[in-house]
Design a protein around this motif. Sequence first.
Motif, PDB file in Angstrom:
ATOM      1  N   GLU A  79       1.107  -1.184   0.013  1.00 31.61           N
ATOM      2  CA  GLU A  79       0.221   0.057  -0.126  1.00 31.61           C
ATOM      3  C   GLU A  79       1.130   0.987  -0.269  1.00 31.61           C
ATOM      4  OE1 GLU A  79      -3.718   1.933   2.021  1.00 31.61           O
ATOM      5  OE2 GLU A  79      -3.232  -0.096   2.817  1.00 31.61           O
TER       6      GLU A  79
ATOM      7  N   ARG B  88      -9.132   2.358  -6.191  1.00 34.32           N
ATOM      8  CA  ARG B  88      -8.620   1.118  -6.602  1.00 34.32           C
ATOM      9  C   ARG B  88     -10.041  -0.512  -6.099  1.00 34.32           C
ATOM     10  NH1 ARG B  88      -8.387  -3.274  -2.022  1.00 34.32           N
ATOM     11  NH2 ARG B  88      -8.433  -1.998  -0.558  1.00 34.32           N
TER      12      ARG B  88
ATOM     13  N   SER C 111      -5.776  -5.688  -4.053  1.00 30.23           N
ATOM     14  CA  SER C 111      -4.534  -5.023  -3.075  1.00 30.23           C
ATOM     15  C   SER C 111      -3.492  -6.136  -2.765  1.00 30.23           C
ATOM     16  CB  SER C 111      -5.165  -3.962  -1.828  1.00 30.23           C
ATOM     17  OG  SER C 111      -5.874  -4.804  -1.397  1.00 30.23           O
TER      18      SER C 111
END
Length: 527
Positions: free
Chosen positions: A373, A384, A389
Amino acid sequence: MISADYLVIGSGAAGLTFAVKIAEKFRDKKVCIVTKADDDESNTKYAQGGVAVVLDTEEDSFQKHIQDTLIAGDGLCDREVVKMVVKEGPKRLNDLIQWGANFDLDYNGKLDLGKEGGHSEYRIVHHKDITGREIETALLTRIHQLPNVNILSHHFAIDLITEHQLQIQNHENISCYGAYVLNQKTGEIKTIKATVTLLATGGIGKIYGHTTNPVIATGDGIAMAYRAKARIKDMEFVQFHPTALYEEKDGQSFLISEAVRGFGAYLRNRNGHRFMVDYDERGELASRDIVSKSIDNELKKSGDSCVYLDCTHLKVDDFKKHFPTIYKKCIANHINIEKDWIPVVPASHYLCGGIEVDKNGMTSIQNLFACGECSRTGLHGANRLASNSLLEALVYAHNSYQYLCSNPMQSDSLAIPDWNDQGTHVNKEHIIIKHNTRQLQALMRDYVGIVRSNHRLIKAKEHLDLMYREVEELYKDSKINTALCELRNMINIAHLIIGQSLERKENKGGYFNIDNSAFPEIQNPLI
């Protein structure tokens, strides 16, 4: 002084994946992991949803996942990066499985795939509603089996060691030689000299106070890289998760996973109206930026403190099976999902920008890499896509590892001095740090939130400048402590968010400024 071949700052999925791979490959090399809390405390641990990866090639495809990511990123994704990350997904998931991570299976014994907002197909690999914890556990188990890895828990990285720290002038290119690190239990400041340093320090959620992130998410890696003159980009794109449990308190908020909406839950206002269908044809499964802005607008119109997630029409046994942690949390808060709606409100969740890196995770500073991140890869663009992620962290940790295998870096013989704190004193004015932290969080929530304006941003900058001067003066005069360093880092992060917000003249994804709208009286671009 501690010497290491590889210094990893952070113990989430990104940092641990890199450490495992590099330690397995180079058994004669020393890998040092620095983490400021327990070794399992990270943003990864609190990731409920899962890993977005294309496995069902009959219904799904790489192209569909790529397109979903590009749509969520609102035109600002790096298309080549998106292709690379999506196509690498199955291989990187297999790495986790080989290291012992377990994921939910369906009735046929295949991986059970979930669906979340912004995804056109079922492609989220998960472990109930604690996927991040399962991944973190598997990685730490493997780390502890590797004798050439040393984990320094409760150690806080203060600053990177560069020519600036060493007071070396006239260097065209900046290099990183390691970091100064505070042992939080003894107060000793250690010098860690490293051939390669990897920042994997997670997010910035604590800067807003109301956040789904743990209290450690204070933007330390980005702030250190910024002070070292690394390129930082896209800080204006702070993603707010639409559905954090509303509990009328500050601090870390409990996340109600997006997968609950993927499971069929509805968002309603206090009158029972299912409002998301008024904003987007995808309803509750619109991307996070749209759902968050829609909730923000509903709250502004009504003056209410929260909206509600309605699960009463769902099969409770299936809900408990898929979301046992969320179900228990609701029961603990006297919410019976069979009869009661869950009060929810947006909370700071994820930073789409950060330290700019190339496809190998290399920053603009030599010998310094970043992933997870804290990095800005170009995958997320302005917003996003859910569960991308963890995928990004796995892929970029692997890319950095692979690059260093092919391009080994040589250690530098440069002498690194110990930390110099002569002339400083132990600061007993802890109330100043607490006051400024609360003031900063209120400033960011009220002036730099989901919907922004130039007027509020300029006022925020003026307030922040005063705070910066007070805290810098305190920092120069005081013995180092974690709370002061975290506050200093959060002020740096706030400066970057506000400054880059003012520079953006176009509303994109997670960033909306009413002064960039053709109709400034409209507080939400979706109406």
